[in-house]
Motif scaffolding. Structure first.
Motif: not given
Length: 1670
Positions: A1150, A1172, A1295, A1297, A1643
């Motif tokens: 990230p 990820r 997160d 993604y 996540s």
């Protein structure tokens, strides 16, 4: 063991006695198992019946089939020719060397040869049935014991010592050092259930595996069963011999037979096993039928109405199928198994996916056991959809009913008036003290059984007077009286000191204070200690009398003070030893009034619920009772009485302390400690003192029998009465008979045995009078247990197995009136053939529960009524708590006690009867000293029976499991009732009463609290829970005439639809230029927006990235981001030779690199796919997912960092997959200096901007296509909802993604111009307060996080708010904190978070949730305007039926649901029936459908399954509005119009998300959401950290993470089963206890239940314990 081929019934009595003695030694641990078997074989050898047998199986510790036939027969011959042992003289010599046998032997009070034979016969009936119970799986570390000999493989049939590997041979020799010739030839050790119980065992009944001939093993493999190593002993012992299939079965299911065979793999392989494993495996492994085929045959017997099992592994669409990593056919070796095993136990799931079958085979066995019909066969319960869950079953017409006439009260003989009876008991003592001062009153014994001191009547009188004087005059300061007549005083004296107790008791009577005798407290943790405190409190006790020795022994605090016991009032302790007493003056005499109704003493009594109450006995009742006993027992002056009972209460007090003084009897008190050391001591005392009366319990009879050979010259001829205090226990009859049998030769006369029935409330209810020599003894009643369970008396004639033999307890006491009333409800008189509670009217009984007037009325003031409900008179009766009936000749029979009564499905069972049955199932190898507790717990509207036994330290797992399964069968056969739970706990761990018995109430409390710590447990809810509601029958769906639409109404209700406000595009171009707003209409593409920002406001900072210390490690202004994106676009065209429209994978941690790469792809005309990165420490688990997305997306190139590029090409990665097939990898740390020649602009906004890949909670990998127009519509929608503009700052801890997390991280800032402070969630692991301190430091108004971040803060720093506050952390600036999720709002978590951080200034209104799905990444989000999120409470029962019923807060079965935020601008929502596809009305549950400009364009799949895409993304309603295209979210929810108003002044429509359709569990025709069951499970015990549920072949599997110690693991099994049954009306099939962190969580903080299921079935969880509920 050596009793096959021995007729146990024909053995001589002496041999039987010696066998019993051997069993006793083994049960006490005085002899090893090996020595036991050796001696037993020698004893039985002369009686071995020679039958021609094929080579007997060898005796490798009665476990493994061993040497070949030849060697076997040689050994057998050698053995049979061994010389018979000499007569038992040597045996007696050894016995005489052990004079003091321990008395604490197995509990033989319940022993009855008749009953034992009945149990064996009942078990024999089961041998035809084939029942392979799946044995629970345990991790080695949790083992209490795991003896090596349990693990012997059954495959070793032909394994002779010559070809055994050394390790195996050494092990065998270490188990049997074969030096002694007797042991070498001990080939006859074969177990039988009747061992030691004198019952012949059917040859094929539940034999351990090694006892079957080699043929049976050969037959097994031929039949296709698994012979995998160590699958043998437990499962084969439970399979009851080879079953004979019923003809119908044979024809219908030819291939079905093998599935009954045991196939499980116990997880406790010994470490030496793999070395010789390969030699033991048969050459070819039989193929198992697929589970789908098995299930086709094996319909689960949960109910005839249960639907087919859910197709849990149905063939998935391509995208989902690709999400499963292909498992190789030979799965990797799993810890605890050898490779050979895992191969031999492979099975296929329904869709052909191979799984390791150790788990699934056990589940299959479980399904097989569940096929058996449940009992009792009650009619199904009716379900009322709205209110009632369970209705009372229709009564069975065949139930036996009482047919006799109404009972007439039975009258005892009149109480005679004897001229010299004293006016009060104290007067009798005064008389004997004055006239017979030298006459002995009491002899106490020391620990060895020798006489310690004798108290004369003179001494007793003088000391009692001294104590009375001291109590009244000498306790306080001068002239101050501490005690007044009528005060209550506790008497705390040990059992070994009767003299001190006598003096204290009579001293209190003389002082006219009320003694309350209690047990000596030993520690703060005494079982029931706080209940004794309740007794002392309710009696108002402030003073305790004790002896000096006892006082010194009481537990003290470090300062020497006596400990304050839990729940006890503050007590003043007074020592009553003579030296501390003051002699009164000549003029002081105690006041002795005539007996009146004032309380004389209080006797404690524990109720079934564990409460200890005080029964107050008046002075006149005490005296009358002594007179009645004197008349009934014909006591004479100067007789000698031996008392073995506790002298503080009950018979020990009434006979041994009170009546004895009234009649000047000499009492010899034999304390419990003496009995333990010398069980025969009371018999010796009778002999020495020529005692006329002895007062004993069945326990004492047994102990004396065990030890009687140690004393040949005892005589019991002097006894005229042997009073058996617990003669009311139905199982006392066998004790009395056995004792008479042994001691008749010692002069014991049959007519002197006098059982009696007593209770604390009614005192003595009945006693058998001493008989006249030569008269016939009273007859016994042989009753049907089936009849007893229905409360009626039926003489048992047909089924001898379920008969109960009861002896009478004599006639009613003199001067008493007795009748039988119904135990429940009003006290209606019973009929003559009906069992009821005995109630007594007499002057000689308790008066009340002291200090408890409410309870007193129901017990002491009962007026029986007739069948019409009219009282039969005005005199009150006292409930005795005894259940019984009046037999012929007015003899009283007692069949049990109220406190031992278990009411199951309307039938009564007696706890003692169940204990007797359990003990008759050969307990010697398993149960420690016969210690078994039986009680019932209320679960799901009925009582459920729980049996808890202490397990011997040397008992093996398999012995224990075998014993448990046989107890189930025996109780099922004999009592026709199912057990709910059977638990074995380590020896000596159950809470004890003061005399060493099991404290039932405390045991039950431990069970319910999860503090029992069992080492083995077996739950059988499928068998005994027969009152579940009927499974729901789903009605066929169709669009019928009822679906009428009128405007916005469906069949009279408003359509459930809602919409966000308009997106409102600005048309006027001049206005745009004037306002310097970037032109929405001109720039439909985010790439253009970034270019425009780089030109108009180049130095505006868009992004700030923080590290774990809260320091900004990198920032990006508009122009920096634009230039970096250009360089990446140049690199893509140069290094990657990328074509327009190619997919490019972005593999970054990230950060800002990820954002720049995304825009670089847009500039180059590629389609970015964010993935990820793999976890460097866990490549094996995370890299395959990366690879899968790269393959599925057909990526042409990977953009990543140098570090990650090295990882992708590392050796570790090569070990997981083929690294040579990666697409081109471009390292963006090293970029070209120049810009690309052109920046790509898509020809149309409908082209794909990026692909969003995500693994759903059901384990399905889905990629969706997001178009450029959807991106700009979504960004505009969020901008309007959250009021985002250039001068604003937001903090994001998500997160980046997929889903809304990616949109907020990468897209929204570029569109709206606000500054985003980026906090990677993984940084919180090293610095928990990072996110909150950032909010405080930057004064953030709006923040976005995930549930996992919120949970991390709640659990990690929720308790540290004071410290954070001191550091200056202040959250009052936060206006909105939005949780980004694709699930139902977690109300409990958000509320906890709000409450915990309220002290830091966080507004409770700030926390809210967002909701998105795969088809539309953002549907709802709580904005800055509009009403607060509303909460409703819905009825969970209705929810299971797919209906919404709103209830009040706090209603039973209510579920709180929070609105998922406000619907975003441009979004329309409608609730649709997923089957008919028609719209639903307001507050109806249905699928949420979306119409919005920012919905995804479709699924991205390799072959583009158009049908799937069209179904989810472009669907139309079946009626109503047939033109609008909708996207299906796959989530269930409902819309409710609230009273709140939105910004435009209209009533607000709230959307409530209930859960994902894919995740719901269809069980019993109802729809369950896993989260609801998981919340219940997590509440069940403090040690459950997290839980997850899934189904497998119609069984509910619960996985619970244990955060406590491993000894808590088995405690969780019943609690989890209870809570799911109670709250969700479901029976849990499998309970899996695992370590913390085993349940996979993604996540977003969502549980990956399907991954968990796959891991469980592949046996990759390494569970602490797996319990298969029967």
């Amino acid at each position: 063991m050596a009793d096959r081929g021995v007729d146990m019934l024909a053995l001589p009595k002496e041999v039987k006695d010696q066998l019993a003695e051997l069993d006793l030694e083994l049960s006490e641990g005085d002899i090893t198992q090996k020595g036991y078997e050796k001696k037993r074989t020698k004893l039985l050898l002369p009686f071995f019946i020679h039958t021609p047998v094929e080579a007997p199986p060898p005796a490798y510790d009665a476990q493994a089939p061993g040497p070949s036939n030849a060697s076997g027969s040689t050994h057998a011959n050698a053995h049979t020719q061994a010389p018979p042992p000499s007569s038992s003289s040597r045996y007696r010599d050894r016995r005489s060397r052990r004079p003091h046998r321990s008395g604490g032997t197995r509990d033989d009070r319940y022993r009855s040869d008749i009953h034992t034979e009945a149990v064996q016969a009942a078990l024999a009936k089961h041998k035809e049935e084939k029942m392979a119970l799946p044995m629970p799986t345990k991790r080695r570390s949790t083992y209490v014991q795991s003896p090596i000999n349990n693990c012997t493989p059954p495959g070793s049939v032909g394994l002779t010592p010559s070809n055994q590997p050394d390790c195996f041979y050494f092990l065998r020799n270490s188990l049997h050092s074969s030096s002694s010739s007797e042991d070498e030839g001990a080939l006859l050790r074969q177990s039988s259930v009747g061992a030691g119980l004198g019952a012949p065992a059917p040859s094929s009944l539940l034999q351990p595996s090694s006892l079957q001939s080699p043929d049976s093993w050969i037959n097994r493999s031929v039949q296709g069963s698994s012979t995998s190593s160590s699958a043998s002993s437990a499962s084969s012992t439970l399979s009851h011999g080879e079953s004979k299939p019923q003809p119908s079965q044979t024809q219908a299911q030819p291939q079905y037979k093998p599935q009954y065979q045991p196939q499980y793999q116990p997880q406790y392989q010994p470490q030496y096993q793999p070395q010789y494993q390969s030699q033991l495996q048969p050459q070819s492994q039989p193929q198992h039928p697929a589970i789908a085929d098995m299930l086709a045959q094996a319909r689960i017997g949960l109910s005839e109405n249960s639907g087919p099992p859910p197709d849990v592994l149905a063939a998935a669409p391509q995208a989902r199928g690709s999400s499963h990593v292909d498992r190789p056919n030979n799965p990797p070796v799993v810890r605890g198994m050898s490779r050979g095993q895992s191969r031999s136990s492979m099975m296929e799931t329904a869709d052909g996916v191979p799984v390791n079958s150790r788990v699934s085979t056990k589940i299959q066995q479980l399904l097989n056991t569940l096929k058996r019909p449940k009992r009792p066969p009650l009619s199904e319960f009716f379900v009322d959809d709205q209110e009632e869950i369970v209705e009372v079953p229709q009564p069975d017409p065949n139930t036996p009913r009482p047919e006799g006439r109404q009972i007439i009260p039975v009258k005892g003989e009149p109480l005679g008036v004897v001229s010299n009876w004293p006016p009060a008991l104290q007067a009798a003592l005064a008389r004997w003290g004055a006239t017979q001062g030298k006459s002995p009153a009491l002899t106490a014994l020391d620990i060895t059984g020798k006489s310690l001191y004798t108290l004369t009547y003179g001494k007793l009188w003088s000391r009692s007077v001294k104590l009375a004087y001291t109590l009244l005059n000498k306790l306080g300061p001068k002239n101050e009286q501490v005690l007044k007549p009528g005060d209550r005083v506790a008497l705390v004296y040990p059992n070994s000191d009767p003299g001190m107790f006598w003096v204290a008791f009579y001293g209190c009577l003389l002082a006219e204070v009320i003694p309350v005798p209690i047990e000596v407290p030993l520690s703060r943790k005494d079982a029931g200690s706080s209940q004794v405190g309740f007794l002392l409190g309710s009696c108002g006790v402030t003073l305790a009398l004790t002896s000096e020795i006892c006082l010194k022994g009481l537990p003290k605090t470090p300062t020497g003070e006596i400990l304050q016991f839990k729940g006890w009032p503050q007590l003043k302790w007074v020592v009553t030893d003579s030296k501390y007493l003051t002699k009164p003056g000549k003029d002081w005499q105690p006041h002795i009034p005539t007996a009146n109704t004032d309380p004389a003493y209080i006797e404690y009594k524990a109720s079934k619920e564990g409460t200890v109450m005080g029964v107050a006995v008046s002075k006149v009742a005490m005296l009358t009772h002594c007179q009645a006993l004197t008349q009934a027992c014909n006591y004479c002056e100067g007789e000698t009485l031996v008392n073995v009972l506790d002298f503080k209460k009950d018979m020990g007090l009434w006979h041994g302390v009170l009546t004895s003084v009234m009649n000047r009897i000499h009492t010899i008190s034999v304390p419990y400690a003496v009995m333990k050391a010398c069980p025969l001591s009371w018999v010796q005392r009778v002999h020495i003192h020529k005692a006329r009366v002895a007062l004993v319990k069945c326990r004492d009879l047994h102990w004396a029998m065990m030890a009687h050979r140690e004393q040949r010259d005892t005589s019991l001829a002097s006894l005229r009465m042997l009073i058996v205090a617990d003669g009311a226990n139905p199982w006392s009859v066998s004790s009395c008979d056995a004792f008479l049998n042994v001691f008749q030769i010692h002069g014991l006369k049959p007519e002197v045995i006098c059982p009696c029935a007593t209770s604390p409330e009614a005192m003595t209810v009945a006693i058998r009078r001493p008989g006249v020599p030569g008269t016939p003894l009273p007859a016994r009643a042989i009753l049907s247990m089936g009849g007893l369970s229905h409360g009626v008396i039926r003489v048992n004639t047909e089924d001898k197995n379920s008969a109960l033999t009861v002896q009478d307890v004599g006639h009613v006491m003199p001067g008493a009136l007795m009748c039988i009333v119904k135990p429940e409800g009003p006290p209606q008189l019973c009929k003559t053939d009906e069992i009821g509670e005995i109630v007594v009217n007499s002057r000689a009984g308790g008066n009340m529960y002291y200090g408890l007037p409410g309870v007193t009325k129901n017990t002491f003031e009962v007026i029986p009524v007739n069948a019409l409900g009219a009282p039969i008179g005005e005199i009150p009766f006292v409930r005795s708590g005894l259940l019984g009936f009046v037999g012929p000749g007015s003899l009283i029979f007692v069949v049990g006690k109220n406190e031992g009564l278990l009411m199951v499905s309307g039938r009564r069972h007696n706890a003692d009867d169940l204990v007797a049955t359990a003990l008759a199932v050969e307990p010697v190898k398993t149960v420690y000293r016969g210690r078994i507790a039986v009680f019932s717990v209320t679960v799901f509207y009925d009582e459920r029976i729980v049996v808890v036994a202490e397990q011997r330290p040397d008992a093996s797992e398999e012995d224990s499991f075998q014993w448990m399964s046989r107890v189930l069968q025996a109780i099922d056969s004999i009592h026709q009732v199912g057990l709910y739970c059977l638990a074995l706990v380590p020896a000596n761990t159950l809470p004890k009463t003061h005399l060493g018995g099991i404290h039932i109430f405390e045991t039950k409390q431990h069970f319910l609290d999860g503090n029992l710590h069992p080492c083995n447990i077996l739950m059988c809810p499928h068998t005994c829970v027969t009152n579940l509601p009927k499974p729901r029958q789903k009605q066929p769906v169709g669009v019928g005439p009822a679906s009428i639409m009128v405007g916005n109404l469906v069949a009279g209700k408003r359509i459930a639809q809602a919409a966000g406000r308009d997106l409102g595009m600005i048309e006027d171009q001049d206005l745009i230029r004037k306002l310097r707003m970037w032109p929405t209409m001109m720039h439909q593409f985010l790439s253009e927006a970034l270019q425009w920002r780089a030109q108009t406001d180049p130095d505006h900072c868009l992004y700030v990235l923080l590290n774990a210390k809260g320091v900004a490690v990198s920032t990006a202004t508009c122009v920096q981001l634009h230039k970096r994106a250009e360089k990446i676009a140049a690199a893509l065209t140069e290094k990657g030779s990328i074509n327009t429209g190619d997919n490019v994978v972005l593999l970054y941690p990230p950060g800002i690199d990820l954002i720049a790469s995304f825009y670089g792809c847009l500039y180059a005309g590629c389609v970015p796919v964010t993935v990820r990165p793999p976890h460097p420490q866990n490549l094996a688990a995370t890299l395959p997912t990366v690879r899968m997305i790269i393959d599925v997306s057909k990526a042409a190139c990977i953009l990543t960092t140098q570090n990650l590029m090295r990882i992708l090409r590392s050796k570790e990665a090569a070990a997981t997959l083929n690294i040579k097939t990666w697409p081109t990898i471009i390292d963006t740390d090293d970029l070209p200096r120049h810009r690309p020649p052109t920046i790509y602009k898509p020809p149309t906004a409908e082209m794909i901007a990026y692909l969003d890949f995500s693994v759903s909670t059901t384990g399905m990998l889905t990629g969706v296509k997001i178009s450029h127009s959807a991106v700009s519509a979504l960004c505009r929608s969020i901008k309007l909802q959250c009021e985002l503009y250039s001068s604003r700052q937001i903090a994001i801890c998500l997160d980046p993604y997929c889903g809304l997390g990616f949109v907020l991280w990468c897209l929204a800032s570029v569109y709206s111009g606000h500054q985003s402070i980026l906090i990677p969630p993984m940084e919180l692991e090293s610095c928990l307060p990072l996110w909150l301190s950032t909010l405080s430091q930057y004064r953030i108004r709006d923040t976005f996080c995930s549930y996992s971040v919120m949970e991390l803060c709640t659990k990690g720093i929720g308790t540290q708010t004071e410290i954070l506050k001191a550091r200056g952390l202040n959250l009052s600036c936060v206006r909105s904190c939005v949780v980004i999720a694709e699930e139902r709002p977690r109300l409990a978590l958000t509320m906890s978070f709000s409450k915990l951080f309220k002290d830091l200034g966080l507004s409770p209104r700030a926390v809210s949730t967002a909701f998105g799905s795969r088809v539309n990444l953002a549907i709802c989000m709580q904005g800055t305007t509009g009403p607060d999120p509303s909460t409703v409470y819905v009825d969970m029962k209705s929810l299971r039926h797919d209906r919404v019923r709103l209830v009040e807060r706090g209603a039973p079965q209510s579920l709180p649901l929070m609105e998922s935020g406000k619907i975003l601008p441009g979004v329309r929502v409608i609730i649709v029936n997923p089957e008919t596809r028609g719209p639903l009305g307001d507050s109806h549950l249905g699928e949420i459908w979306i119409n919005s400009p920012h919905s995804a364009s479709g699924y991205y799949t390799i072959y583009g399954e158009e049908s799937l895409q069209a179904d989810h993304f472009n669907t139309k309603l079946s009626f109503g509005d047939p033109t609008t295209l909708w996207a299906r979210t796959g989530y269930l929810g409902f819309v409710k119009r609230t009273e709140l108003l939105d910004a435009a002044g209209h009533r607000h429509d709230a959307l409530f998300v209930v859960g994902s359709l894919d995740e719901t569990l269809e069980l019993r025709g109802l729809r369950y959401h896993p989260i609801d069951i998981e919340i219940s499970v997590s509440r069940a015990h403090r040690s459950i950290a997290e839980s997850a549920v899934f189904t497998w072949t119609n069984l509910l599997v619960v996985v619970a993470e244990l955060c406590g110690s491993e000894q808590d693991a088995l405690d969780l099994v019943p609690l989890v089963t209870n809570v799911v049954l109670e709250e969700h009306h479901l029976i849990v099939g499998v309970v899996v206890i695992v370590d913390p962190g085993v349940i996979p969580i993604n996540s977003r903080g969502e549980k990956q239940r399907m991954h968990l299921r796959d891991s469980f079935l592949a046996d990759q969880l390494d569970p602490i314990y797996v319990a298969y509920n029967m």
